[in-house]
Design an enzyme around this catalytic site. Structure first.
Site, PDB file in Angstrom:
ATOM      1  CD  GLN A  30      17.287  14.455 -11.397  1.00 22.59           C
ATOM      2  OE1 GLN A  30      17.370  14.865 -12.549  1.00 22.59           O
ATOM      3  NE2 GLN A  30      16.303  13.679 -10.998  1.00 22.59           N
ATOM      4  CB  SER A  31      18.555  20.430 -14.238  1.00 20.16           C
ATOM      5  OG  SER A  31      18.955  19.645 -15.343  1.00 20.16           O
ATOM      6  CB  THR A  32      16.379  22.432 -10.358  1.00 12.31           C
ATOM      7  OG1 THR A  32      15.289  21.497 -10.487  1.00 12.31           O
ATOM      8  CG2 THR A  32      16.565  23.184 -11.674  1.00 12.31           C
TER       9      THR A  32
END
Length: 343
Positions: A24-26
């Site tokens: 997941q990006s963040t």
């Protein structure tokens, strides 16, 4: 369709492990966008349906909270290493953007997969990078994913720039200034903090030297505030001895003169892949709005202070080696000589 997928999965692939890459990006997405994470972990059953035993499916999820455009993802590097050593029969990811949004990383993975006869599987199907048509499709998916990232960045940056040009962008102010609940910038109500800032500017106006200001602060044993920027004490005031770099930052910061400024520096990518932060001349700043909020000095005084410090020492890119060189026109005491390295 399923028969075609199973034709791509050969016995030689099943002798090796299946690697499921989850990202997941963040960290915010990790906690809030849980459905995407569940879908990614659910690809384990896809590998089992293709013929891999459940215990042969290895999950790499150490990059949760890491951007796909980042080049220092430990989990992705491990994945590439396992593929390169021929340990992987198939690499599974929900979509191309989960694996990489950087064309260089993506095409490197495709090249290694083609050389080691490793398959790639996403939510849409199974691909063999050694086959031209499959590799072409995967390349297009990677390009589209990178373009999507560019559009997202441009949209976000456009909104930030518009707010900055109006002076409405909330940027963490330096110590001595705070935001109210209404979103306006005011002087810190802590009188001790105000006294320290006023003393700093008054002493520099009297001496004309950042080094001399530091020396007087040490002589008078004055403690100066800093605001903790990260960690468990983020936002709290920390008190300590005044140093040369703290004086220079105060003198060069237009917020102390009541001006809103944005775009005072820019990040440049170096040839070695690293980055450096470079200060820009005032006429290249994105936004400069004088008298946008209360300050400790006037704009004219700020300009005079900046001219004084520049006359003593030419500005240099942040992090440049020559910034550690001592200015022979500065005071020669050991205190300031040591402080120059952190200016």
């Amino acid at each position: 369709m399923m028969n075609d997928l199973h034709q791509k999965v050969q016995a030689s692939h099943l002798k090796r492990d299946a690697y499921l890459y989850v990202r997941q990006s963040t960290l915010r997405q990790v906690f809030e966008n849980t459905e995407s994470t569940k879908r990614q972990y659910g690809l384990r059953q896809r590998a089992v349906a293709l013929g891999w035993a459940d215990e042969r499916v290895i999950v790499i999820d150490s990059d949760l909270g890491q951007s796909g455009a980042s080049s220092d993802r430990e989990g992705f590097q491990r994945l590439v290493a396992e593929v390169g050593m021929g340990h992987a029969g198939i690499v599974l990811g929900l979509e191309v953007s989960r694996l990489a949004r950087n064309s260089m990383d993506w095409h490197r993975l495709l090249e290694i997969c083609a050389l080691t006869a490793t398959l790639i599987c996403d939510e849409d199907g199974v691909y063999d990078p050694a086959h031209f048509n499959d590799r072409l499709l995967l390349g297009l998916k990677g390009t589209m994913s990178e373009a999507e990232l560019h559009v997202l960045r441009a949209r976000l940056q456009g909104g930030i720039l518009n707010k900055a040009r109006r002076g409405e962008l909330e940027i963490r102010p330096p110590v001595g200034l705070i935001y109210t609940s209404e979103g306006t910038v005011v002087l810190d109500p802590d009188q001790q903090v105000q006294h320290c800032l006023r003393w700093l500017f008054a002493t520099f106006a009297r001496t004309g030297s950042a080094c001399a200001t530091v020396r007087f602060a040490r002589t008078e044993e004055l403690a100066f505030p800093r605001r903790c920027a990260k960690g468990v004490h983020k936002g709290e005031l920390l008190w300590g001895a005044l140093d040369h770099s703290q004086v220079l930052r105060a003198l060069h910061n237009p917020r102390y003169a009541g001006a809103f400024a944005y775009g005072r520096s820019q990040t440049r990518r170096n040839v070695d892949g690293g980055t450096s932060l470079q200060r820009l001349p005032q006429d290249e700043w994105v936004t400069l709005i004088p008298d946008s909020h209360p300050g400790y000095i006037s704009w004219d005084t700020s300009a005079t202070n900046n001219a004084c410090t520049r006359a003593r020492r030419p500005s240099a890119p942040i992090g440049a080696a020559d910034r550690r060189a001592r200015d022979p026109r500065c005071c020669k005491d050991s205190l300031c000589a040591g402080a120059m390295a952190g200016a």
